[in-house]
Design a protein around this motif. Structure first.
Motif, short mmCIF file in Angstrom:
data_model
loop_
_atom_site.label_atom_id
_atom_site.label_comp_id
_atom_site.label_asym_id
_atom_site.label_seq_id
_atom_site.Cartn_x
_atom_site.Cartn_y
_atom_site.Cartn_z
N UNK A 254 0.82 -1.21 0.00
CA UNK A 254 0.00 0.00 0.00
C UNK A 254 0.85 1.26 0.00
N UNK A 255 2.18 1.11 -0.15
CA UNK A 255 3.09 2.25 -0.16
C UNK A 255 3.97 2.14 -1.40
N UNK A 256 3.95 3.18 -2.24
CA UNK A 256 4.73 3.16 -3.47
C UNK A 256 5.97 4.03 -3.29
N UNK A 257 7.06 3.41 -2.87
CA UNK A 257 8.33 4.12 -2.71
C UNK A 257 9.37 3.47 -3.65
N UNK A 258 10.61 3.91 -3.53
CA UNK A 258 11.64 3.39 -4.42
C UNK A 258 11.83 1.90 -4.29
N UNK A 259 11.77 1.39 -3.07
CA UNK A 259 11.92 -0.05 -2.84
C UNK A 259 10.78 -0.82 -3.49
N UNK A 260 9.56 -0.29 -3.36
CA UNK A 260 8.40 -0.94 -3.97
C UNK A 260 8.53 -0.97 -5.49
N UNK A 261 8.97 0.15 -6.07
CA UNK A 261 9.15 0.19 -7.52
C UNK A 261 10.15 -0.88 -7.97
#
Length: 485
Positions: A254-261
């Protein structure tokens, strides 16, 4: 089915014992699903019919005089066909990200209104350049619709409830294919009215249908489950519990950060799933855009081509619904994909053979279309079943559908009207990519089985020791998630 590493999680209603969840009242659960179907499936289905009509009507008018009236060559017509797919591909990801941050009913109704306006504009163009410009903007506005629908629906339905619903939505395109031929046949009789040719009225009337549908779409289409005004608090709780059972308590993003990308973009499933969809969309668009032309090449005239296309679409719609029921009931996707690939390939082989009767070749068009539409919706749902988390599902589906729609550009080139009536290149390329789809599906299935085996053996359990904020944003890298064949 997804499982905790230490226990089996039985998805479905709460009649199971020892699954770690309290039982859900089955009567109330069915009532919630009926409400969701009414507020989600019905309006999306209607909008999809009109959107697909607007998308494929250029194929219908190809045999009704547009090329002569606009003095188009085969190359000009191919450019008009394929320019649609450039923005259609590029807008998928941004559209799904907007959908996540926006109100879905508003975004979808805006897209519907503007692709309707663009379709109407095609009815008044004076030259090939004008038609190409309209087709470009049609791609801009239609680009986010299918991945948006898949994303929105996947947040409401469990993995093995989803295929029936998504295939029902997909059948809207098949109905549009059948209805589009019949409607084009009827609207062509308006030629001369207002000084317009019949093909112009096809664009104008079909675009107007989308514009009219946009207002009720805003009022009826369901937004995200937590925003669903048609569900009371108890019903929202039931829906949340159903979804929790389906993902076993893990698999969130539910969090779109650099790691998620990075986690999203480095996932092998994203690329193999996209190649599966690319392989099948060449046939999907070949049938959607060129069935009247292909039927015309068998010896039927323009009007007969529209009428003879209708049984093809109806048969494909019926088989698609039957397959969707079976694949959900059996909780299995790969075998149905393989069957559709083989069935469609037989059709292409027949079409490539010379000296066969018109009846046999007409039967082959049924084989190609039915096989294609067995595979296409299952390929999307199979991907949705195996990516977890809000953002990962949104972006993965957008990439799969966006990349796969490059197949539309390929289809627009391989069925150049100047190469008729044999279309040897078109059939050969479509057959090769159909077989490629089958190969990639096998790779996908083997990869899922391998990863499930590693998780059952505890080889991914080290991820459970990650900090809680990281663990809760792993998506399907969460070791508690199990992949579905």
């Amino acid at each position: 089915m997804e499982k905790h590493p230490e226990q089996d999680v039985v998805t479905g209603s709460g009649s199971s014992l020892g699954d770690g969840y309290p039982p859900i009242d089955e009567k109330k659960e069915r009532a919630v699903l009926r409400k969701i179907d009414i507020h989600l499936m019905i309006p999306l289905w209607i909008v999809f019919v009109f959107g697909f009509l607007d998308r494929i009507n250029l194929g219908n008018v190809a045999v009704l005089g547009i090329m002569k009236d606009l003095k188009m060559t085969g190359d000009g017509f191919s450019i008009a066909m394929q320019i649609f797919f450039v923005p259609y591909i590029l807008t998928d990801i941004p559209s799904n990200i907007i959908l996540k941050k926006f109100v879905p009913s508003t975004w979808i109704s805006i897209l519907t209104f503007f692709w309707g306006v663009t379709c109407m504009c095609q009815g008044v163009v004076k030259n090939t350049g004008g038609l190409i410009a309209c087709r470009f903007f049609m791609g801009v506005f239609e680009g986010g619709f299918v991945p948006g629908c898949a994303y929105l629906m996947s947040m409401y339905y469990k993995r093995h409830d989803f295929q029936k619903r998504f295939s029902l939505l997909w059948v809207a395109g098949l109905i549009a294919g059948a209805f589009g031929g019949l409607l084009a046949y009827a609207l062509d009789h308006m030629r001369g009215l207002g000084g317009y040719e019949g093909w112009r009225w096809i664009f104008i009337i079909e675009g107007l249908l989308s514009i009219v549908a946009a207002v009720p779409a805003k009022l009826i289409i369901a937004d995200w489950p937590e925003q669903a005004k048609f569900l009371n608090e108890e019903e929202k709780r039931i829906l949340k519990e159903r979804n929790s059972r389906d993902h076993g308590g893990g698999g969130k993003m539910d969090r779109l950060d650099g790691t998620a990308w990075r986690r999203i973009m480095l996932d092998w499933k994203l690329y193999v799933g996209s190649l599966i969809y690319f392989g099948i969309t060449v046939s999907g668009y070949s049938t959607a855009l060129f069935v009247p032309t292909i039927v015309n090449s068998l010896g039927y005239n323009g009007v007969e081509s529209q009428v003879q296309s209708i049984p093809v679409w109806i048969a494909a719609a019926v088989i698609t619904l039957i397959v969707s029921y079976l694949t959900d009931r059996m909780q299995h996707r790969y075998g149905f994909v393989a069957f559709g690939v083989i069935f469609s390939s037989i059709g292409y082989i027949i079409l490539l053979c010379e000296g066969l009767s018109t009846g046999v070749r007409y039967m082959a068009v049924f084989f190609v279309t039915i096989g294609c539409y067995i595979v296409q919706p299952v390929a999307i749902v199979w991907m949705a079943n195996n990516v977890s988390g809000h953002y990962k599902r949104a972006i993965s589906l957008a990439i799969q559908i966006g990349f796969g729609n490059i197949g539309g550009i390929v289809a627009s080139n391989i069925f150049n009207k100047d190469w008729g009536p044999k279309y040897t290149i078109g059939y050969s390329v479509a057959l090769a990519l159909m077989l490629f789809c089958g190969i990639m599906s096998t790779v996908f299935a083997m990869g899922l089985m391998t990863e499930n085996k590693k998780r059952r053996e505890g080889k991914r359990d080290d991820r459970l020791l990650l900090p809680e904020d990281v663990l809760n944003n792993l998506g399907d890298d969460d070791p508690r998630f199990r992949f579905s064949l």
